[in-house]
Design an enzyme around this catalytic site. Structure first.
Site: not given
Ligand SMILES: *[C@@H]1O[C@H](CO)[C@@H](O)[C@H](O)[C@H]1NC(C)=O
Ligand SMILES: *[C@@H]1O[C@H](CO)[C@@H](O)[C@H](O)[C@H]1NC(C)=O
Ligand SMILES: *[C@@H]1O[C@H](CO)[C@@H](O)[C@H](O)[C@H]1NC(C)=O
Ligand SMILES: *[C@@H]1O[C@H](CO)[C@@H](O)[C@H](O)[C@H]1NC(C)=O
Ligand SMILES: *[C@@H]1O[C@H](CO)[C@@H](O)[C@H](O)[C@H]1NC(C)=O
Ligand SMILES: *[C@@H]1O[C@H](CO)[C@@H](O)[C@H](O)[C@H]1NC(C)=O
Length: 517
Positions: A41-42, A81, A85, A135, A137, A162, A239, A291-292, A312
Site C-alpha cells: 500500500d502506497d 487506492c 484495487r 486491506k 477497500h 485504510s 500506508h 496499489d499506487n 500518490k
C-alpha cells in the site's frame, strides 16, 4: 484422482479410442497452479532496495527480485487506492465498474458492484479455495454487504479499508503513539474474520504478525489438502500511519517508514518460505506489486517514487508506475523486463495459467502477460490510460501512454503529493489543460522532465497518440459512480445497536482459532 483431488484436471484429448472392448484414453495431466498476489500500500517506485533505495532494508524482496522477473514499467490504473484495487481484481478500468471518484470511506454505502467479476470469482468454479488477508477497500456497506466474501472470497481476515480511517493511538511497541493524523470521526478500526468483527479497535502493533500467520496457515492447510488456492494478501503496510511490531521498531535507519517496510519485507519472506516448506512453490505463481505511488505529503514518513515525477494522487509517473515482481521458480526466468504491463493484466494472465475461462460478456481492459513471463516476448499491451484520483466522465482521461511515449492532456497536482514538495507540478492543485499535450519519451526520460510537444520531429507521434486516445476513449463506458452515498449508521460496529455510536463500538480482541505454523 481422489487422492489428488482438486489439484489435477484430466483433459480428455481424443474423446476416447475404442479398441475391441477396451477403452483407451489419451489423457494429459494439467495441474492447477496456485496464485498468490502480494499487494503493498502506497509503496513507491523507489522504495525497494532492488529499485535503488539506499536506506531501505528489504532482503526478502531483493531475493524475490533476483529470483523472479522484475518489471520496470508496470502500472496501476489509479493514483489512489479503491479504484486501483477494483481494476486489479476485475481486469477493467475503474471507470467501468463505477469505483470513482476517489475512495470509499467507512460510512460509504456502496462498494464494488456485485456483478463485477473478480479473479476470485473466475477461480471458484474450478474449485479453488480463495482468501483475502488484509486491506479490501472496495466497500463494506450496510451489514457488510460489500465485503470480499460477496466477491468470490471464501475467507477474509483483515481491515476493510485504510487503517488511518479510524482512531489510532498506538503504532509501535511498547507505547509509541502513531505519527500522522487519523480520521477519528469514524468508528474504530475493525478486524474482520469473514463477515464478523473479531476485534475493534484493532491492535496495529501485532497486526502484521497475525496477518502473516493467517496467510501461512492458509497456504499450509490448502497444500496439505491438495486444494489449489488463490491468496490475495493486501498489506496495510506501508500506508500511514506507519506501524510495526517490536522487532522492527527502530530496526532501520530509514525511520518509521523503513521499519514498516522492513516488517512488510519480513512477511513476504515468510509467505515465500511457507510456499517452499509446504512443497508448492514450484506450482505457485506469485506476483508482488503496490496499489499506487508514495504518499509524498507525509514527507520522510511517506514513500519514495525514486527518479519518477510526483507521487500518490497524480497522473505523473510517480503516482502510477509501481514496483512489480513475478516469481515462479522453474517457470519464470529471473531477470528484468522493460515491457509495458499493468495490474489490469493480472486477471487474463491468471485465467491463462489456471485454465479459467475469461468472464463472458464483460469488456476487459487487461491483456494476458504470459508471453512476457514465460517466453520473454513482447507485451501485447501498447497503450495505457491514466485516469485521475477524482475521475469523472466530464474530465475524462488525463494522460495516455503509447509505446514509449506519454501525452498529458490534463495535469493536476495533489495534496497527497504536496504541499511542501519543491516540484510545484506535484503540489499545485489547479487543473491545467494542455493543447498540444505535454509529450515525454519515457525510455530516455522516465522523470518526465523534457517536454517534446513543440519539437517538430515529434508531430507525427502527437498525431498518432491522439488517434489512439480517441479510439480508446470512444470504447470507454462509464459505470454509475459507486463512491457517492454515505450514511454514518453503516460504519462497522462489533457491538451493533450500542450507544453512543460509534464510540461504543469497542470489543475485546478475540483471537481467531487457527493453528500457528
Ligand atoms: C534467498 O533465497 C534463497 C534461495 O531461494 C534462500 O536460500 C535464502 O535464504 C534467501 N535469503 C533471504 C534473505 O531470504
Ligand atoms: C469441482 O468439484 C465438484 C465436486 O467435487 C466436481 O463435481 C467438479 O467436477 C469440480 N470441478 C472442476 C472444474 O474440477
Ligand atoms: C526508537 O527511536 C526513537 C527515536 O530515536 C526513540 O524515541 C524510541 O525510544 C526508540 N524506541 C525503541 C523501542 O527503541
Ligand atoms: C497462454 O499463454 C501462452 C504463452 O505463455 C500462449 O502461448 C497461449 O496461447 C495462452 N493461452 C491462452 C488460452 O490464451
Ligand atoms: C498553480 O498553477 C496555476 C496555473 O498554472 C497558476 O495560475 C497558479 O498561480 C499556481 N499556483 C501556485 C500557488 O503556484
Ligand atoms: C451523487 O448522488 C447524488 C444524488 O443521487 C447526485 O445528485 C450526484 O450527482 C451524485 N454524484 C456523483 C459524482 O455521481
Amino acid at each position: 484422482m481422489a487422492a489428488r483431488r482438486g489439484l489435477l484436471l484430466f483433459y480428455m484429448f481424443a474423446l476416447s479410442f475404442v479398441f475391441s472392448s477396451n477403452h483407451v484414453c489419451l489423457c494429459v495431466e494439467i495441474s492447477r497452479p496456485n496464485v498468490v498476489i502480494l499487494f503493498a500500500d502506497d509503496l513507491g517506485y523507489g522504495d525497494l532496495e532492488s529499485y535503488g533505495h539506499p536506506t531501505s532494508v528489504t532482503p526478502n524482496l531483493n531475493n524475490l527480485s533476483s529470483n523472479g522477473l522484475q518489471f520496470m514499467q508496470f502500472y496501476v490504473t489509479s493514483p489512489v487506492c479503491s479504484p486501483s484495487r477494483a481494476a486489479l481484481l476485475t481486469g477493467r478500468y475503474q471507470t467501468r465498474s463505477g469505483v470513482w471518484p476517489g475512495v470509499f470511506i467507512p460510512s460509504s454505502t456502496g462498494g464494488l458492484p456485485h456483478n463485477e467479476i473478480t479473479i476470485a470469482e473466475i477461480l471458484q468454479p474450478l474449485n479453488y479455495s480463495t482468501a483475502i488477508v488484509g486491506k479490501w477497500h472496495l466497500g463494506a456497506g450496510k451489514d457488510g454487504n460489500f465485503l470480499p466474501i460477496y466477491q468470490g472470497f471464501d475467507e477474509y481476515y483483515g481491515i476493510p479499508y485504510s487503517h488511518d480511517m479510524c482512531f489510532c493511538s498506538k503504532c509501535f511497541y511498547p507505547n509509541d503513539r502513531c505519527f500522522d493524523n487519523c480520521d477519528i470521526q469514524y468508528s474504530r478500526c475493525p478486524l474482520y474474520h469473514g463477515k464478523t468483527i473479531i476485534e475493534q479497535p484493532v491492535d496495529l502493533v501485532t497486526l502484521e504478525k497475525r496477518y502473516t500467520s493467517y496467510a501461512k496457515e492458509y497456504i499450509s492447510r490448502n497444500a496439505q489438502n491438495e486444494t489449489p488456492f488463490f491468496l490475495y494478501y493486501a498489506y496495510q503496510h506501508t500506508h500511514h500511519p506507519q506501524f510495526a511490531s517490536e522487532e522492527f521498531r527502530n530496526s532501520t535507519i530509514r525511520g518509521t517508514f523503513g521499519d514498516s517496510l522492513a516488517e512488510l519485507d519480513w512477511s513476504v519472506g515468510q509467505i515465500i518460505e511457507q510456499l517452499h516448506t509446504s512443497g508448492v512453490a514450484q506450482n505457485t505463481f506469485v506476483f508482488f506489486t503496490s496499489d499506487n505511488g508514495p504518499s509524498i505529503f507525509r514527507e520522510y514518513r511517506g514513500g519514495c517514487a525514486g527518479l519518477l515525477k510526483c507521487g500518490k494522487g497524480t497522473t505523473y509517473e510517480g503516482g502510477q508506475r509501481v514496483p512489480a515482481i513475478a516469481y515462479w521458480p522453474g517457470k519464470i526466468k529471473p531477470g528484468r523486463t522493460q515491457e509495458l504491463a499493468s495490474t489490469l493484466d493480472l486477471l487474463p494472465t491468471v485465467a491463462n495459467i489456471t485454465g479459467a475461462p475469461l468472464p463472458a460478456s464483460t469488456t476487459l481492459d487487461g491483456v494476458d502477460m504470459s508471453q512476457i513471463l514465460f517466453e520473454r516476448m513482447k507485451s501485447q499491451r501498447e497503450s495505457f490510460l491514466y485516469y485521475p484520483a477524482e475521475a469523472n466522465p466530464k474530465r475524462g482521461v488525463f494522460a495516455v501512454r503509447y509505446k514509449q511515449y506519454k501525452a498529458h492532456y490534463i495535469t493536476k497536482g495533489s495534496t497527497l503529493s504536496g504541499p511542501t514538495n519543491v516540484d510545484h507540478d506535484c503540489s499545485n492543485t489547479s487543473l491545467i489543460h494542455h493543447s498540444p499535450p505535454l509529450l515525454f519519451e519515457l525510455n530516455r526520460d522516465p522523470g518526465e522532465r523534457y517536454d517534446l510537444s513543440t519539437d517538430k520531429r515529434y508531430q507525427s507521434v502527437l498525431e498518432e497518440i491522439g488517434k489512439i486516445r480517441d479510439k480508446l476513449v470512444s470504447g470507454m463506458t462509464w459505470g454509475k459512480s459507486q463512491i457517492n452515498g454515505t450514511d454514518p449508521n453503516v460504519e462497522p460496529c462489533c457491538n451493533s445497536g450500542c450507544k453512543p455510536f460509534p464510540k461504543c463500538c469497542t470489543c475485546k480482541g478475540s483471537e481467531v482459532n487457527f493453528i500457528t505454523v
